[in-house]
Design an enzyme around this catalytic site. Structure first.
Site, PDB file in Angstrom:
ATOM      1  N   ASP A  29      -8.339  -2.313  -6.521  1.00 12.67           N
ATOM      2  CA  ASP A  29      -7.625  -1.155  -5.975  1.00 12.67           C
ATOM      3  C   ASP A  29      -8.366   0.119  -6.380  1.00 12.67           C
ATOM      4  OD1 ASP A  29      -4.414  -0.693  -4.983  1.00 12.67           O
ATOM      5  OD2 ASP A  29      -5.494   1.043  -5.787  1.00 12.67           O
ATOM      6  N   ILE A  30      -8.467   1.041  -5.462  1.00 12.92           N
ATOM      7  CA  ILE A  30      -9.223   2.279  -5.703  1.00 12.92           C
ATOM      8  C   ILE A  30      -8.523   3.196  -6.709  1.00 12.92           C
ATOM      9  CG2 ILE A  30      -8.241   3.772  -3.882  1.00 12.92           C
ATOM     10  CD1 ILE A  30     -11.171   4.390  -3.062  1.00 12.92           C
ATOM     11  N   VAL A  95      -0.467   1.211   3.376  1.00 13.25           N
ATOM     12  CA  VAL A  95      -1.515   0.633   4.227  1.00 13.25           C
ATOM     13  C   VAL A  95      -0.877  -0.524   4.986  1.00 13.25           C
ATOM     14  CG1 VAL A  95      -3.758  -0.495   4.318  1.00 13.25           C
ATOM     15  CG2 VAL A  95      -3.345   1.290   2.599  1.00 13.25           C
ATOM     16  N   HIS A  99      -0.930  -6.885   2.134  1.00 10.14           N
ATOM     17  CA  HIS A  99      -1.732  -7.041   0.922  1.00 10.14           C
ATOM     18  C   HIS A  99      -0.832  -7.371  -0.248  1.00 10.14           C
ATOM     19  CE1 HIS A  99      -0.653  -2.809   1.463  1.00 10.14           C
ATOM     20  NE2 HIS A  99      -0.503  -2.759   0.142  1.00 10.14           N
ATOM     21  N   MET A 100      -1.394  -8.136  -1.162  1.00  5.49           N
ATOM     22  CA  MET A 100      -0.695  -8.499  -2.385  1.00  5.49           C
ATOM     23  C   MET A 100      -1.385  -7.788  -3.546  1.00  5.49           C
ATOM     24  SD  MET A 100      -0.403 -12.348  -3.901  1.00  5.49           S
ATOM     25  CE  MET A 100       0.779 -13.016  -2.763  1.00  5.49           C
TER      26      MET A 100
HETATM   27  P1  5GP Z   1       0.687  -0.030  -0.790  1.00  6.34           P
HETATM   28  O1  5GP Z   1       1.290   1.226  -1.330  1.00  6.34           O
HETATM   29  O2  5GP Z   1       0.510   0.026   0.722  1.00  6.34           O
HETATM   30  O3  5GP Z   1       1.373  -1.280  -1.246  1.00  6.34           O
HETATM   31  O4  5GP Z   1      -0.746  -0.120  -1.451  1.00  6.34           O
HETATM   32  C1  5GP Z   1      -1.920   0.328  -0.880  1.00  6.34           C
HETATM   33  C2  5GP Z   1      -2.943   0.302  -1.988  1.00  6.34           C
HETATM   34  O5  5GP Z   1      -4.222   0.422  -1.415  1.00  6.34           O
HETATM   35  C3  5GP Z   1      -2.793   1.462  -2.999  1.00  6.34           C
HETATM   36  O6  5GP Z   1      -2.611   0.939  -4.310  1.00  6.34           O
HETATM   37  C4  5GP Z   1      -4.112   2.220  -2.860  1.00  6.34           C
HETATM   38  O7  5GP Z   1      -4.594   2.718  -4.097  1.00  6.34           O
HETATM   39  C5  5GP Z   1      -5.037   1.187  -2.256  1.00  6.34           C
HETATM   40  N1  5GP Z   1      -6.079   1.748  -1.398  1.00  6.34           N
HETATM   41  C6  5GP Z   1      -5.905   2.642  -0.391  1.00  6.34           C
HETATM   42  N2  5GP Z   1      -7.089   2.926   0.194  1.00  6.34           N
HETATM   43  C7  5GP Z   1      -8.022   2.175  -0.454  1.00  6.34           C
HETATM   44  C8  5GP Z   1      -9.434   2.043  -0.299  1.00  6.34           C
HETATM   45  O8  5GP Z   1     -10.080   2.655   0.558  1.00  6.34           O
HETATM   46  N3  5GP Z   1     -10.072   1.184  -1.145  1.00  6.34           N
HETATM   47  C9  5GP Z   1      -9.400   0.473  -2.099  1.00  6.34           C
HETATM   48  N4  5GP Z   1     -10.126  -0.328  -2.883  1.00  6.34           N
HETATM   49  N5  5GP Z   1      -8.066   0.579  -2.275  1.00  6.34           N
HETATM   50  C10 5GP Z   1      -7.392   1.426  -1.456  1.00  6.34           C
END
Ligand code: 5GP
Ligand code: ZN
Length: 112
Positions: A29-30, A95, A99-100
């Site tokens: 995760d970024i 996103v 995703h997990m």
């Molecule tokens: P959500 O909130 O949708 O469950 O999690 C999305 C996750 O994707 C977040 O923890 C965010 O930091 C990660 N994320 C968003 N954009 C990117 C990216 O471009 N690269 C990576 N490695 N992680 C990302």
């Protein structure tokens, strides 16, 4: 395809790989929220866990299997880890490609 995780899967956006096979990709995760914070995504675009169909059951199982393997490889299988599947806006899904999250390496705060 304007999906950030599809672009990551297709290597149009760089990411730090942890695991890959024909169906699943895992990467760091970024913006890590724990010492170990890895995302596991299906290579095929599925909006959220809510959109998985019966034909995707094997894929879903594989994601859990990969999570277990990664936890072991990162040495958090015994200390513990959390698998998170944010689904939809109220859950904070940002996103919209399923995703997990694997989170571990420290005591995690309570949910809710
Ligand atoms: P959500 O909130 O949708 O469950 O999690 C999305 C996750 O994707 C977040 O923890 C965010 O930091 C990660 N994320 C968003 N954009 C990117 C990216 O471009 N690269 C990576 N490695 N992680 C990302
Ligand atoms: Zn996608």
């Amino acid at each position: 395809m304007e999906c950030i995780f599809c672009k990551i899967v297709n290597e149009e956006i760089p990411s730090k790989a942890v695991y890959k096979d024909d169906f699943v990709y895992a990467f760091y995760d970024i913006a890590p929220k724990a010492p170990v914070h890895i995302l596991i995504v299906p290579k095929k675009h599925i909006v959220s866990i809510d959109e998985f169909k019966e034909e995707d059951n094997a894929l879903l199982l594989r994601m859990f299997d990969v999570a277990r393997q990664i936890a072991k490889r990162k040495g958090i299988n015994e200390t513990g880890y959390r698998l998170v599947l944010n689904t939809g806006k109220d859950a904070g899904q940002t996103v919209f490609h399923a995703h997990m999250h694997i989170l571990g390496g420290d005591t995690l705060t309570d949910l809710g």
